[in-house]
Design a protein around this motif. Structure first.
Motif, PDB file in Angstrom:
ATOM      1  N   THR A 131       0.835  -1.207   0.000  1.00 56.39           N
ATOM      2  CA  THR A 131       0.000   0.000   0.000  1.00 56.39           C
ATOM      3  C   THR A 131       0.862   1.247   0.000  1.00 56.39           C
ATOM      4  O   THR A 131       0.607   2.208  -0.748  1.00 56.39           O
ATOM      5  CB  THR A 131      -0.934  -0.002   1.227  1.00 56.39           C
ATOM      6  OG1 THR A 131      -1.791  -1.146   1.182  1.00 56.39           O
ATOM      7  CG2 THR A 131      -1.784   1.257   1.262  1.00 56.39           C
ATOM      8  N   GLU A 140     -13.738   9.015  -3.163  1.00 53.27           N
ATOM      9  CA  GLU A 140     -14.045   7.655  -2.718  1.00 53.27           C
ATOM     10  C   GLU A 140     -13.894   7.454  -1.207  1.00 53.27           C
ATOM     11  O   GLU A 140     -14.348   6.454  -0.669  1.00 53.27           O
ATOM     12  CB  GLU A 140     -13.136   6.658  -3.450  1.00 53.27           C
ATOM     13  CG  GLU A 140     -13.399   6.596  -4.951  1.00 53.27           C
ATOM     14  CD  GLU A 140     -12.444   5.648  -5.665  1.00 53.27           C
ATOM     15  OE1 GLU A 140     -11.544   5.121  -4.979  1.00 53.27           O
ATOM     16  OE2 GLU A 140     -12.611   5.455  -6.878  1.00 53.27           O
ATOM     17  N   LEU A 141     -13.225   8.429  -0.553  1.00 55.07           N
ATOM     18  CA  LEU A 141     -13.006   8.277   0.887  1.00 55.07           C
ATOM     19  C   LEU A 141     -14.321   8.158   1.651  1.00 55.07           C
ATOM     20  O   LEU A 141     -14.452   7.348   2.576  1.00 55.07           O
ATOM     21  CB  LEU A 141     -12.186   9.449   1.427  1.00 55.07           C
ATOM     22  CG  LEU A 141     -10.662   9.253   1.433  1.00 55.07           C
ATOM     23  CD1 LEU A 141      -9.971  10.529   1.882  1.00 55.07           C
ATOM     24  CD2 LEU A 141     -10.265   8.096   2.334  1.00 55.07           C
ATOM     25  N   ASP A 182      -5.404   5.492   0.425  1.00 51.60           N
ATOM     26  CA  ASP A 182      -5.857   6.737  -0.204  1.00 51.60           C
ATOM     27  C   ASP A 182      -5.332   7.958   0.543  1.00 51.60           C
ATOM     28  O   ASP A 182      -4.912   8.951  -0.074  1.00 51.60           O
ATOM     29  CB  ASP A 182      -7.384   6.763  -0.248  1.00 51.60           C
ATOM     30  CG  ASP A 182      -7.948   5.835  -1.311  1.00 51.60           C
ATOM     31  OD1 ASP A 182      -7.163   5.385  -2.173  1.00 51.60           O
ATOM     32  OD2 ASP A 182      -9.154   5.547  -1.272  1.00 51.60           O
ATOM     33  N   ARG A 187      -9.926  11.668  -7.007  1.00 47.34           N
ATOM     34  CA  ARG A 187     -10.476  10.296  -6.999  1.00 47.34           C
ATOM     35  C   ARG A 187     -10.467   9.694  -5.600  1.00 47.34           C
ATOM     36  O   ARG A 187     -11.515   9.234  -5.130  1.00 47.34           O
ATOM     37  CB  ARG A 187      -9.690   9.407  -7.975  1.00 47.34           C
ATOM     38  CG  ARG A 187     -10.234   7.980  -8.058  1.00 47.34           C
ATOM     39  CD  ARG A 187      -9.272   7.071  -8.781  1.00 47.34           C
ATOM     40  NE  ARG A 187      -7.962   7.020  -8.142  1.00 47.34           N
ATOM     41  CZ  ARG A 187      -7.701   6.325  -7.046  1.00 47.34           C
ATOM     42  NH1 ARG A 187      -8.656   5.638  -6.438  1.00 47.34           N
ATOM     43  NH2 ARG A 187      -6.496   6.328  -6.520  1.00 47.34           N
ATOM     44  N   PRO A 188      -9.338   9.680  -4.884  1.00 46.80           N
ATOM     45  CA  PRO A 188      -9.383   9.114  -3.523  1.00 46.80           C
ATOM     46  C   PRO A 188     -10.213   9.942  -2.559  1.00 46.80           C
ATOM     47  O   PRO A 188     -10.872   9.387  -1.678  1.00 46.80           O
ATOM     48  CB  PRO A 188      -7.912   9.077  -3.097  1.00 46.80           C
ATOM     49  CG  PRO A 188      -7.205  10.022  -3.982  1.00 46.80           C
ATOM     50  CD  PRO A 188      -7.955  10.018  -5.269  1.00 46.80           C
ATOM     51  N   ALA A 206       1.303   4.058  -3.058  1.00 49.54           N
ATOM     52  CA  ALA A 206       1.107   5.495  -2.828  1.00 49.54           C
ATOM     53  C   ALA A 206       2.317   6.309  -3.262  1.00 49.54           C
ATOM     54  O   ALA A 206       2.176   7.439  -3.743  1.00 49.54           O
ATOM     55  CB  ALA A 206       0.814   5.739  -1.346  1.00 49.54           C
ATOM     56  N   GLN A 230      -1.731   8.371  -0.287  1.00 50.98           N
ATOM     57  CA  GLN A 230      -1.553   8.870  -1.645  1.00 50.98           C
ATOM     58  C   GLN A 230      -1.864  10.364  -1.721  1.00 50.98           C
ATOM     59  O   GLN A 230      -1.135  11.132  -2.371  1.00 50.98           O
ATOM     60  CB  GLN A 230      -2.461   8.106  -2.611  1.00 50.98           C
ATOM     61  CG  GLN A 230      -2.319   8.564  -4.065  1.00 50.98           C
ATOM     62  CD  GLN A 230      -3.084   7.679  -5.022  1.00 50.98           C
ATOM     63  OE1 GLN A 230      -3.032   6.456  -4.909  1.00 50.98           O
ATOM     64  NE2 GLN A 230      -3.812   8.287  -5.953  1.00 50.98           N
ATOM     65  N   VAL A 231      -2.933  10.800  -1.042  1.00 53.10           N
ATOM     66  CA  VAL A 231      -3.278  12.225  -1.007  1.00 53.10           C
ATOM     67  C   VAL A 231      -2.144  13.026  -0.379  1.00 53.10           C
ATOM     68  O   VAL A 231      -1.753  14.100  -0.877  1.00 53.10           O
ATOM     69  CB  VAL A 231      -4.596  12.440  -0.232  1.00 53.10           C
ATOM     70  CG1 VAL A 231      -4.806  13.927   0.061  1.00 53.10           C
ATOM     71  CG2 VAL A 231      -5.776  11.894  -1.019  1.00 53.10           C
ATOM     72  N   ALA A 287      -7.697   0.276   2.376  1.00 56.79           N
ATOM     73  CA  ALA A 287      -7.934   1.168   1.233  1.00 56.79           C
ATOM     74  C   ALA A 287      -7.943   2.630   1.676  1.00 56.79           C
ATOM     75  O   ALA A 287      -7.411   3.509   0.983  1.00 56.79           O
ATOM     76  CB  ALA A 287      -9.258   0.810   0.557  1.00 56.79           C
ATOM     77  N   LYS A 311     -15.714   4.743   1.052  1.00 59.85           N
ATOM     78  CA  LYS A 311     -14.935   3.714   1.741  1.00 59.85           C
ATOM     79  C   LYS A 311     -15.099   3.800   3.251  1.00 59.85           C
ATOM     80  O   LYS A 311     -15.114   2.783   3.947  1.00 59.85           O
ATOM     81  CB  LYS A 311     -13.460   3.841   1.353  1.00 59.85           C
ATOM     82  CG  LYS A 311     -13.191   3.414  -0.080  1.00 59.85           C
ATOM     83  CD  LYS A 311     -11.740   3.594  -0.472  1.00 59.85           C
ATOM     84  CE  LYS A 311     -11.504   3.136  -1.912  1.00 59.85           C
ATOM     85  NZ  LYS A 311     -10.115   3.346  -2.362  1.00 59.85           N
TER      86      LYS A 311
END
Length: 607
Positions: free
Chosen positions: A35, A303-304, A150, A299-300, A39, A153-154, A146, A307
């Motif tokens: 993960t 989707e946060l 995310d 996108r993340p 990221a 990654q952010v 996930a 999720k």
């Protein structure tokens, strides 16, 4: 209100769920590392594209362009493999943990007392062990890991964007507060909608299980249309709950797209303005790079919320599952005695029993003594090893309750129950039940072969032993005539067999387990007269050398019993042999006359 719904997040419950990943630490660490790697890799490709535009495309450096293209293809392959491995390990981790949890739940359910099932719909338990388990698995697959990925990654993307151009980054992030507000509103709204969906799923499963199981009753009384309307109403509520959740999504995602488009518009406006006024400050490659970063950023973030709600629903499912696991209505198994042999003598001493579970202790402060409806009242009797005792009485007299107590399906409130002079609580529970074979009036057969229904998948029972027992009972011939013989699949609840055939199989099951105590609870009531005559001699052979407890409405089947106990409203009214009770001219004589006098069978000598 549930614990999960009543607060922002239940971290204690989450820690309890995570306990199940301890045996799979390697998978967890692998998933976590992958993960982080995903990221870190994600922002590299946009930077390469922007760098390629500025340094190779606009400068017409063909060789450099080819080199960077090859590098980006290699990076894309690495990113694809990393994402594949990350998804694989995460799902393997989740499914492994859920497998262990589901096994624990099933194991716990099988140990619960019968009183738990008296008040808990079976469909609800099916929902807990199937549907709710799937929502818990999403905690690993689409929830916790996930979300962490995310968020990481952010963080990486924002850090890189500020490093590249902090002024441009501030401009494009101006709509973010609106996105956070929309996400917060959506998260609260969708959580309530999801909870309604889970509730209606449980109601739907309960209704279906009960009505499919009882379909014969529905058809006997021509209630198909009325039950159809009930199902239609439940299914309608389930549909409405799903539509409501989809409605929230239909609003949220377009709002996110508008906010995303606003950020993109600000980027193009500010970037173009900077390029035109100060070409060296913001390059076309930087603009292209930031466009890709915005897509990866929104996108993340978009989707946060989804999720997080997946995580919340997993927590709701976990709360329901752990509520079953936390149910303490299990039979205490503190006994350790497992003697090599049981003779089978039974003693009941001043036994009192009620099905009520909310009795208050007289020692409690402010305790109000409530009337107790005892099913058994001061029951005392003794059965010597090898003897046969029969219980007779009207429905509700307490006959079947005595059998349930002997098997420790229920624990008594007062008195003592002993086998071979030892309290039944002192025996190891599985050992005690393995020495008591019970043939019930309502025979239950699993959707499996006749052989497996007889042995209950016990590997210590041989094929030869089953055939020998079937011959003694007189069932071997009819079984051999079935397609596949002992490998014939009887289907659920023995639907493909007659009631008499199913009862014969239950007799074989009791015989192959070679019990010390045999219990026959209306065991011949479902058998026709011809079948009853055929197995009567086999029953007598089965009783030889064993303590037998017989419950029967047909008094003709118990006349040879060593002791007959007459029950009425939970009390022993009479006790003795058949002839002794007839001479008493009491309860038993009245029952006997009712059954036999009308058919002229009453024997003058017995009078």
């Amino acid at each position: 209100m549930s614990k999960v719904t009543g607060q922002a997040f239940n971290y204690n419950l989450l820690r309890r769920v995570l306990q199940y990943i301890k045996p799979y630490k390697k998978l967890f660490y692998a998933s976590f590392v992958l993960t982080i790697l995903s990221a870190i890799i994600a922002p590299i490709r946009p930077w390469l594209i922007g760098h390629t535009l500025d340094e190779y495309i606009f400068k017409s450096d063909y060789n450099g362009l080819v080199t960077m293209t090859i590098f980006m293809v290699v990076l894309l392959v690495i990113q694809t493999i990393t994402q594949y491995l990350q998804l694989l390990t995460t799902n393997m981790l989740g499914q492994s943990a859920i497998r262990d949890l589901r096994i624990n739940v099933f194991k716990h359910i099988t140990k619960l007392k019968l009183r738990f099932f008296d008040k808990t719909p079976i469909g609800q338990l099916i929902t807990r062990t199937v549907s709710d388990m799937e929502t818990i698995s999403e905690i690993f697959a689409e929830g916790l890991v996930a979300i962490l990925g995310d968020l990481l990654q952010v963080a990486v993307i924002l850090t890189w964007m500020f490093y590249k151009d902090w002024e441009l980054t501030v401009v494009v992030l101006l709509p973010i507060p609106f996105l956070i507000l929309a996400t917060s509103i959506f998260q609260k709204a969708i959580k309530g909608a999801f909870q309604s969906v889970r509730t209606e799923v449980s109601n739907l499963n309960t209704f279906l299980q009960e009505h499919i199981t009882g379909i014969a009753i529905i058809q006997y009384f021509a209630r198909e249309y009325q039950e159809y309307k009930k199902f239609k109403a439940i299914n309608g509520r389930y549909r409405d709950a799903n539509i409501k959740s989809n409605w929230y999504y239909s609003i949220f995602f377009p709002v996110v797209e508008i906010i995303s488009a606003t950020s993109l518009g600000l980027l193009v406006w500010y970037g173009a303005k900077s390029v035109l006024s100060k070409p060296m400050d913001v390059t076309p490659g930087t603009i292209a790079e930031f466009i890709l970063y915005l897509n990866m950023l929104f996108r993340p973030i978009r989707e946060l919320a989804d999720k997080f709600n997946t995580l919340q629903m997993g927590m709701v499912g976990a709360e329901r599952v752990f509520k079953v696991l936390d149910t303490q209505d299990t039979t205490e198994n503190k006994g350790v005695l497992k003697p090599e042999k049981l003779d089978g003598s039974i003693q009941f001493k001043h036994v009192w029993f009620t099905y009520q579970t909310d009795l208050k202790s007289a020692t409690q402060d402010n305790a109000v003594e409530e009337p107790v409806s005892y099913v058994l009242k001061d029951i005392s009797f003794e059965v010597k090893a090898g003897q046969t005792v029969a219980f007779v009485g009207a429905t509700g007299a307490g006959k079947s309750t005595i059998i349930n107590i002997l098997n420790r399906f229920y624990d008594i409130q007062k008195g003592e129950v002993s086998v071979d002079g030892v309290l039944i609580q002192d025996y190891e529970l599985n050992f005690l039940r393995s020495k008591i074979a019970t043939v019930l009036q309502d025979v239950f057969l699993f959707s499996d072969t006749i052989f497996n229904n007889i042995t209950l998948n016990n590997p210590s029972i041989s094929y030869e032993k089953v055939i020998d027992a079937a011959k003694k009972v007189g069932a071997h011939d009819f079984i051999e005539k079935l397609p596949g013989g002992y490998n014939y699949n009887v289907m659920e609840r023995g639907a493909t067999l007659s009631a008499g055939q199913a009862q014969l199989i239950s007799f074989i099951r009791a015989l192959v387990y070679d019990p010390a105590i045999l219990v026959l609870d209306e065991a011949t009531s479902s058998v026709d007269t011809e079948s009853e005559m055929m197995i009567q001699s086999a029953i007598e052979k089965l009783m030889e050398g064993r303590t037998s407890v017989v419950i029967a409405h047909r008094l003709s089947t118990i006349q040879k019993a060593d002791k007959i106990i007459v029950l009425d409203k939970g009390e022993i009214m009479e006790m003795g042999t058949h002839h002794e009770l007839l001479r008493l001219d009491g309860y038993y004589k009245t029952l006997y006359d009712l059954q036999f006098s009308s058919s002229g069978i009453l024997n003058e000598q017995e009078k």
